[in-house]
Design an enzyme around this catalytic site. Sequence first.
Site, PDB file in Angstrom:
ATOM      1  N   CYS A 118       5.380  39.708  -9.093  1.00 54.25           N
ATOM      2  CA  CYS A 118       5.046  39.443  -7.693  1.00 54.25           C
ATOM      3  C   CYS A 118       3.822  40.285  -7.373  1.00 54.25           C
ATOM      4  O   CYS A 118       3.372  41.072  -8.204  1.00 54.25           O
ATOM      5  CB  CYS A 118       6.220  39.713  -6.752  1.00 54.25           C
ATOM      6  SG  CYS A 118       6.764  41.410  -6.618  1.00 54.25           S
ATOM      7  N   CYS A 169       4.027  34.395  -5.320  1.00 52.00           N
ATOM      8  CA  CYS A 169       2.779  35.139  -5.106  1.00 52.00           C
ATOM      9  C   CYS A 169       1.543  34.254  -5.206  1.00 52.00           C
ATOM     10  O   CYS A 169       0.428  34.755  -5.183  1.00 52.00           O
ATOM     11  CB  CYS A 169       2.692  36.320  -6.058  1.00 52.00           C
ATOM     12  SG  CYS A 169       2.867  35.913  -7.787  1.00 52.00           S
ATOM     13  N   CYS A 206      -0.896  35.280  -9.047  1.00 51.53           N
ATOM     14  CA  CYS A 206      -0.128  35.372 -10.286  1.00 51.53           C
ATOM     15  C   CYS A 206      -0.606  34.289 -11.240  1.00 51.53           C
ATOM     16  O   CYS A 206      -0.398  33.105 -10.995  1.00 51.53           O
ATOM     17  CB  CYS A 206       1.357  35.210 -10.016  1.00 51.53           C
ATOM     18  SG  CYS A 206       2.037  36.550  -9.035  1.00 51.53           S
TER      19      CYS A 206
END
Length: 135
Positions: free
Chosen positions: A11, A85, A89
Amino acid sequence: MSDKPSVLFVCVHNAGRSQMAAGWLRHLAGDTIEARSAGSAPAGTVNPAAVEAMREVGIDIADQTPRLLEYATAESSDVIVTMGCGDACPVFPGKRYEDWKLEDPAGKGVEAVRPIRDEIRTRVEKLLTELRATT
């Protein structure tokens, strides 16, 4: 997959969702699966409400430290789970990849974090069942 698969939870801040998920995986899988976590912009400490919510179920994540997502860690992981995220990510080709849309516990009290913790447990249990079926 190797004898001991690894799961990387990612995250943005590596302070809440990914730390709780790694804590659940360590708790539920013991030493049969390596639990990793990282963030694209790690915070300085783990979210205190996440620590407290996990402590309530007997899991201590207070000693964990948010870590920066490194290419080598992702590359050597069997499963990569991103946690809401978005573009921060990255997706690594050739890996089992899941994106879990979860509310961000940042800035919330323990009462608001409990349902997130419980949803993460449900998802980790499902993932663990799937991993055990393939090893």
